[in-house]
Design an enzyme around this catalytic site. Structure first.
Site, PDB file in Angstrom:
ATOM      1  N   ARG A  54       0.849  -1.210   0.000  1.00  0.00           N
ATOM      2  CA  ARG A  54       0.000   0.000   0.000  1.00  0.00           C
ATOM      3  C   ARG A  54       0.879   1.253   0.000  1.00  0.00           C
ATOM      4  O   ARG A  54       0.471   2.300  -0.458  1.00  0.00           O
ATOM      5  CB  ARG A  54      -0.953  -0.030   1.210  1.00  0.00           C
ATOM      6  CG  ARG A  54      -1.764   1.226   1.422  1.00  0.00           C
ATOM      7  CD  ARG A  54      -3.043   0.988   2.228  1.00  0.00           C
ATOM      8  NE  ARG A  54      -2.851   0.149   3.400  1.00  0.00           N
ATOM      9  CZ  ARG A  54      -2.305   0.560   4.564  1.00  0.00           C
ATOM     10  NH1 ARG A  54      -1.932   1.802   4.728  1.00  0.00           N
ATOM     11  NH2 ARG A  54      -2.163  -0.297   5.560  1.00  0.00           N
ATOM     12  N   TYR A 113     -16.697  15.382 -15.790  1.00  0.00           N
ATOM     13  CA  TYR A 113     -17.037  13.959 -15.727  1.00  0.00           C
ATOM     14  C   TYR A 113     -18.042  13.697 -14.594  1.00  0.00           C
ATOM     15  O   TYR A 113     -17.848  14.166 -13.461  1.00  0.00           O
ATOM     16  CB  TYR A 113     -15.749  13.162 -15.498  1.00  0.00           C
ATOM     17  CG  TYR A 113     -15.939  11.665 -15.436  1.00  0.00           C
ATOM     18  CD1 TYR A 113     -16.223  10.930 -16.587  1.00  0.00           C
ATOM     19  CD2 TYR A 113     -15.837  10.979 -14.234  1.00  0.00           C
ATOM     20  CE1 TYR A 113     -16.399   9.564 -16.529  1.00  0.00           C
ATOM     21  CE2 TYR A 113     -16.005   9.606 -14.167  1.00  0.00           C
ATOM     22  CZ  TYR A 113     -16.282   8.905 -15.320  1.00  0.00           C
ATOM     23  OH  TYR A 113     -16.456   7.558 -15.254  1.00  0.00           O
ATOM     24  N   ASP A 186      -7.898  17.061 -15.354  1.00  0.00           N
ATOM     25  CA  ASP A 186      -8.201  15.687 -15.757  1.00  0.00           C
ATOM     26  C   ASP A 186      -7.823  15.578 -17.232  1.00  0.00           C
ATOM     27  O   ASP A 186      -8.479  16.138 -18.103  1.00  0.00           O
ATOM     28  CB  ASP A 186      -9.697  15.407 -15.522  1.00  0.00           C
ATOM     29  CG  ASP A 186     -10.066  13.958 -15.805  1.00  0.00           C
ATOM     30  OD1 ASP A 186      -9.373  13.312 -16.615  1.00  0.00           O
ATOM     31  OD2 ASP A 186     -11.064  13.486 -15.229  1.00  0.00           O
ATOM     32  N   LYS A 211      -8.587   4.165 -19.433  1.00  0.00           N
ATOM     33  CA  LYS A 211      -8.853   4.556 -20.825  1.00  0.00           C
ATOM     34  C   LYS A 211      -7.593   4.372 -21.687  1.00  0.00           C
ATOM     35  O   LYS A 211      -7.108   3.268 -21.786  1.00  0.00           O
ATOM     36  CB  LYS A 211      -9.396   5.983 -20.848  1.00  0.00           C
ATOM     37  CG  LYS A 211     -10.424   6.294 -19.741  1.00  0.00           C
ATOM     38  CD  LYS A 211     -11.722   5.514 -19.884  1.00  0.00           C
ATOM     39  CE  LYS A 211     -12.589   5.532 -18.620  1.00  0.00           C
ATOM     40  NZ  LYS A 211     -12.957   6.839 -18.105  1.00  0.00           N
TER      41      LYS A 211
HETATM   42  C1  LIG Z   1     -13.414   7.332 -16.823  1.00  0.00           C
HETATM   43  C2  LIG Z   1     -13.097   8.694 -16.387  1.00  0.00           C
HETATM   44  C3  LIG Z   1     -12.856   8.997 -15.031  1.00  0.00           C
HETATM   45  C4  LIG Z   1     -12.988   7.976 -13.921  1.00  0.00           C
HETATM   46  O1  LIG Z   1     -12.079   6.940 -14.059  1.00  0.00           O
HETATM   47  P1  LIG Z   1     -12.354   5.428 -13.518  1.00  0.00           P
HETATM   48  O2  LIG Z   1     -11.116   4.720 -13.914  1.00  0.00           O
HETATM   49  O3  LIG Z   1     -13.604   4.952 -14.194  1.00  0.00           O
HETATM   50  O4  LIG Z   1     -12.533   5.522 -12.048  1.00  0.00           O
HETATM   51  C5  LIG Z   1     -12.517  10.299 -14.704  1.00  0.00           C
HETATM   52  N1  LIG Z   1     -12.447  11.266 -15.648  1.00  0.00           N
HETATM   53  C6  LIG Z   1     -12.687  11.009 -16.953  1.00  0.00           C
HETATM   54  C7  LIG Z   1     -12.585  12.104 -17.932  1.00  0.00           C
HETATM   55  C8  LIG Z   1     -13.018   9.723 -17.370  1.00  0.00           C
HETATM   56  O5  LIG Z   1     -13.275   9.477 -18.658  1.00  0.00           O
END
Ligand SMILES: *Cc1c(COP(=O)(O)O)cnc(C)c1O
Length: 398
Positions: A54, A113, A186, A211
């Site tokens: 962790r 998001y 982000d 992603k």
């Molecule tokens: C998918 C996504 C998230 C969240 O990510 P997870 O891996 O699903 O927790 C945050 N911001 C954006 C722009 C995303 O596409």
């Protein structure tokens, strides 16, 4: 009970300097052993080392170092470092909670998001964090919001859903810093290959590695990259005490994904551009949202702050809700699903799928019109993607 042949024997420690794996091994272990007490004590006192997964794990650290390098490649930011998490939301919540305390305000935009917005308005609100949602193109409004004494963090997502709107990172970072407000971006839609927010003065970058960074849809993960060591330590401390650490297996998958990231992004971009141009000419399509198109309202900005325009686009069908549903029923090659950033092309109709529970007025206010289709264009032969759209649009138009 079995006798002496217990499986719970102490594992032999393999420590042969002749073994040198080409790819990093998956260190599937909770703890690490020490030869002597003194070294272990120094690690507990703060020296770099591995005690417990962790806190730190070698496979996870490979990914942290690589992504910190990618986010700062070509920039003079020697102190940048990253902390890897089990999901994008674990990364986002750790980044925010490292920077804010009760009584602070987060300034952001309304089309952020969905889960990030929900985190701010439910859990963080319960802890006395206020969030103001506004239009980050309106500098006068923003100046007012940042001028509030409690303003602490400006949270930006660019490009973002559903219209692929882009925000000016350089202008926003300069304005926020003038008010002693930290900027968190982000960067999930762009990946570090297409956009490096730190280049424009941004303090903290967050990715859902689920992603493009993993790239193959094989797991969930998230990462926080900080410009300075002090913030990185706060984020790491957050993970140490709240958890949300990724498994070494997930880190290993992301490490594999990173090897082809620039190649994949190049193909995602060129395929998305081709699909966007094709859709723009289609008689059933009234509008295409893609920052690479000259018709996009932020095309010039995207050209300035991104190397290329990404793999996600959206478009509007003239036939509205019915046409959207019909198109989804006729799609064969593209995959019907709500995520993005995998090697194959993903498509969905938000009004009848991901946003079906959202009241129509609220959905429209968020730019999600009845006939809006979202696509994450993959890295296949673009002819296959266009061929599928063509047959699906033809057959759903009957
Ligand atoms: C998918 C996504 C998230 C969240 O990510 P997870 O891996 O699903 O927790 C945050 N911001 C954006 C722009 C995303 O596409």
């Amino acid at each position: 009970m079995p006798g002496k042949a217990s499986v719970c024997v102490k594992d032999p420690v393999v420590n042969d300097p002749g073994i040198r794996p080409h790819t990093p091994p998956i260190y599937a272990t909770s703890t690490f052993v020490y030869e002597d007490h003194e070294t272990l004590r120094r690690v507990f006192e703060g020296e770099h080392g591995y005690v417990y997964s962790r806190w730190a794990n070698p496979t996870v650290e490979v990914v942290e170092r690589k992504i910190a390098d990618l986010e700062t490649h070509g920039l003079n930011v020697p102190d940048a470092s990253a902390v890897f998490f089990s999901s994008g939301m674990a990364a986002m919540s750790a980044a925010l909670m490292a920077l804010i305390k009760t009584g602070d305000t987060v300034v952001t935009h309304s089309n952020i998001y969905g889960s990030s917005s929900e985190l701010l308005t439910t859990i963080l609100q319960r802890f006395g964090i206020r969030t103001v949602f506004g239009n980050l193109h309106d500098m006068q409004w923003l100046r007012g919001a940042l001028n509030e004494e409690t303003a602490r963090v400006l949270l930006v997502e660019t490009p973002n859903n559903p219209t692929l709107d882009c925000y000016d990172l350089e202008a926003l970072a300069a304005l926020a810093h003038g008010h002693n407000v930290s900027v968190v971006v982000d960067n999930t839609f762009a990946s570090p290959v297409l956009q490096q927010p730190i280049r424009y003065g941004v303090d903290v970058v967050v990715h859902s590695t689920t992603k493009y960074l993993n790239g193959h849809g094989t797991g969930t993960g998230g990462i926080v990259i900080c410009r300075d060591k002090k913030t990185a330590h706060l984020v790491w401390h957050q993970r140490k005490l709240i958890g949300g650490n990724a498994s070494p297996f997930e880190a290993w998958l992301v490490n594999n994904g990173l090897k082809t990231l620039p190649l994949r992004m190049e193909r995602h971009c060129s395929n998305a551009m081709t699909v966007a141009h094709w859709l723009e000419k289609h008689p059933q399509v009234s509008k295409v949202n893609y920052p690479g198109l000259e018709s996009h309202p932020r095309h010039a900005l995207a050209r300035k702050q991104m190397n290329c325009f990404g793999g996600v686009l959206s478009f509007e069908l003239k036939g509205g809700l019915e046409s959207g549903v019909a198109l989804m029923k006729s799609i064969r090659f593209c995959t019907l699903t709500a995520t993005l950033g995998t090697a194959d092309t993903l498509i969905q109709h938000p009004a009848s799928a991901s946003h079906v529970q959202v009241p129509r007025e609220q959905r429209l206010a968020g730019g999600i019109t009845d006939g809006l289709i979202r696509m994450s264009v993959g890295i296949e032969s673009v002819e296959d993607v266009i061929g599928d759209l063509e047959q699906a649009l033809d057959s759903s138009h009957a």
